[in-house]
Design a protein around this motif. Sequence first.
Motif, PDB file in Angstrom:
ATOM      1  N   LEU A  15       0.841  -1.194   0.000  1.00 18.66           N
ATOM      2  CA  LEU A  15       0.000   0.000   0.000  1.00 18.66           C
ATOM      3  C   LEU A  15       0.872   1.238   0.000  1.00 18.66           C
ATOM      4  N   ASP A  16       0.264   2.392  -0.198  1.00 16.56           N
ATOM      5  CA  ASP A  16       1.004   3.652  -0.120  1.00 16.56           C
ATOM      6  C   ASP A  16       0.732   4.320   1.223  1.00 16.56           C
ATOM      7  N   PRO A  17       1.467   5.405   1.540  1.00 20.90           N
ATOM      8  CA  PRO A  17       1.338   6.027   2.873  1.00 20.90           C
ATOM      9  C   PRO A  17      -0.020   6.659   3.180  1.00 20.90           C
ATOM     10  N   LEU A  18      -0.894   6.760   2.203  1.00 17.61           N
ATOM     11  CA  LEU A  18      -2.228   7.303   2.456  1.00 17.61           C
ATOM     12  C   LEU A  18      -3.288   6.200   2.449  1.00 17.61           C
ATOM     13  N   SER A  19      -3.192   5.282   1.501  1.00 18.46           N
ATOM     14  CA  SER A  19      -4.239   4.261   1.370  1.00 18.46           C
ATOM     15  C   SER A  19      -4.216   3.228   2.488  1.00 18.46           C
ATOM     16  N   PHE A  20      -3.094   3.075   3.200  1.00 17.32           N
ATOM     17  CA  PHE A  20      -3.066   2.079   4.273  1.00 17.32           C
ATOM     18  C   PHE A  20      -4.082   2.421   5.370  1.00 17.32           C
ATOM     19  N   GLU A  21      -4.334   3.705   5.594  1.00 12.96           N
ATOM     20  CA  GLU A  21      -5.315   4.100   6.612  1.00 12.96           C
ATOM     21  C   GLU A  21      -6.721   3.655   6.213  1.00 12.96           C
ATOM     22  N   LEU A  22      -7.059   3.835   4.942  1.00 15.46           N
ATOM     23  CA  LEU A  22      -8.366   3.404   4.457  1.00 15.46           C
ATOM     24  C   LEU A  22      -8.466   1.878   4.477  1.00 15.46           C
ATOM     25  N   MET A  23      -7.374   1.181   4.127  1.00 16.06           N
ATOM     26  CA  MET A  23      -7.374  -0.278   4.153  1.00 16.06           C
ATOM     27  C   MET A  23      -7.584  -0.782   5.581  1.00 16.06           C
ATOM     28  N   ALA A  24      -7.003  -0.102   6.559  1.00 14.00           N
ATOM     29  CA  ALA A  24      -7.202  -0.486   7.958  1.00 14.00           C
ATOM     30  C   ALA A  24      -8.672  -0.345   8.347  1.00 14.00           C
ATOM     31  N   ARG A  25      -9.319   0.713   7.905  1.00 12.86           N
ATOM     32  CA  ARG A  25     -10.744   0.894   8.208  1.00 12.86           C
ATOM     33  C   ARG A  25     -11.565  -0.251   7.640  1.00 12.86           C
ATOM     34  N   ILE A  26     -11.248  -0.646   6.404  1.00 12.06           N
ATOM     35  CA  ILE A  26     -11.977  -1.747   5.763  1.00 12.06           C
ATOM     36  C   ILE A  26     -11.730  -3.049   6.531  1.00 12.06           C
ATOM     37  N   ASP A  27     -10.462  -3.320   6.851  1.00 11.50           N
ATOM     38  CA  ASP A  27     -10.136  -4.567   7.541  1.00 11.50           C
ATOM     39  C   ASP A  27     -10.740  -4.611   8.941  1.00 11.50           C
ATOM     40  N   LEU A  28     -10.725  -3.501   9.662  1.00 13.25           N
ATOM     41  CA  LEU A  28     -11.332  -3.468  10.992  1.00 13.25           C
ATOM     42  C   LEU A  28     -12.843  -3.681  10.899  1.00 13.25           C
ATOM     43  N   ARG A  29     -13.473  -3.063   9.927  1.00 10.89           N
ATOM     44  CA  ARG A  29     -14.912  -3.261   9.719  1.00 10.89           C
ATOM     45  C   ARG A  29     -15.215  -4.735   9.452  1.00 10.89           C
ATOM     46  N   ASN A  30     -14.277  -5.407   8.764  1.00  8.59           N
ATOM     47  CA  ASN A  30     -14.469  -6.812   8.422  1.00  8.59           C
ATOM     48  C   ASN A  30     -13.968  -7.766   9.503  1.00  8.59           C
ATOM     49  N   GLY A  31     -13.594  -7.224  10.674  1.00  3.23           N
ATOM     50  CA  GLY A  31     -13.278  -8.077  11.808  1.00  3.23           C
ATOM     51  C   GLY A  31     -11.810  -8.339  12.086  1.00  3.23           C
ATOM     52  N   ALA A  32     -10.894  -7.767  11.332  1.00  5.31           N
ATOM     53  CA  ALA A  32      -9.465  -7.954  11.624  1.00  5.31           C
ATOM     54  C   ALA A  32      -9.143  -7.258  12.944  1.00  5.31           C
ATOM     55  N   PRO A  33      -8.552  -7.958  13.918  1.00  2.00           N
ATOM     56  CA  PRO A  33      -8.316  -7.334  15.224  1.00  2.00           C
ATOM     57  C   PRO A  33      -7.149  -6.345  15.228  1.00  2.00           C
ATOM     58  N   GLU A  34      -6.050  -6.677  14.561  1.00  2.00           N
ATOM     59  CA  GLU A  34      -4.856  -5.820  14.540  1.00  2.00           C
ATOM     60  C   GLU A  34      -4.218  -5.921  13.154  1.00  2.00           C
ATOM     61  N   PRO A  35      -4.673  -5.094  12.208  1.00  3.09           N
ATOM     62  CA  PRO A  35      -4.173  -5.196  10.839  1.00  3.09           C
ATOM     63  C   PRO A  35      -2.658  -4.977  10.726  1.00  3.09           C
ATOM     64  N   HIS A  36      -2.095  -5.515   9.661  1.00  2.00           N
ATOM     65  CA  HIS A  36      -0.669  -5.406   9.357  1.00  2.00           C
ATOM     66  C   HIS A  36      -0.526  -5.155   7.856  1.00  2.00           C
TER      67      HIS A  36
END
Length: 169
Positions: free
Chosen positions: A80-101
């Motif tokens: 990911l890039d330095p901006l899109s990783f934040e949005l990816m974390a939101r998606i992963d957290l919404r989908n149940g990922a406890p601690e994204p990497h």
Amino acid sequence: LLTAKTTLKGLASLSGRGTAVETSRFQLIDDRIVPILYTAHDGTDNPDRVIQIEFNFSGGVARSRARGSEHLLNLDTEVLDPLSFELMARIDLRNGAPEPHYIVHEGDQLRQYWFHREGTETIEINRKKLNTVRYLVDRQSSRQLYYWLSPELDHLMVQLRQVHEGKVK
């Protein structure tokens, strides 16, 4: 297309810097962000402070310009890039990922980013109380990033703190 603009306020506005602008152009495929182009301008006239990353996943490489040099890095995994990783974390957290990497392309290097859940807090913004989850974003760096994400607002970041050498931003 995701764009973030940062304008300095108060005494910091006297630094002579303009508005810093980051832009991420990406595709969203099966709830995964696939970056195409990332650019960052820090608000100065210094061309060595501009970052541009072109992602070519089908060719397995990313071409970038950062810190005044050209870089070519292999892309053999999800990056990911330095901006899109934040949005990816939101998606992963919404989908149940406890601690994204994530692996994030910073222009001249790939760096691991781990979200470590530190606890819940209620914070007040514009007289409205929000329940948040505080995360330390561990980037293996001297700078610590703390995000407060609101599950009630689809994990929107409502507060950000950076700590470097004991100074808080």
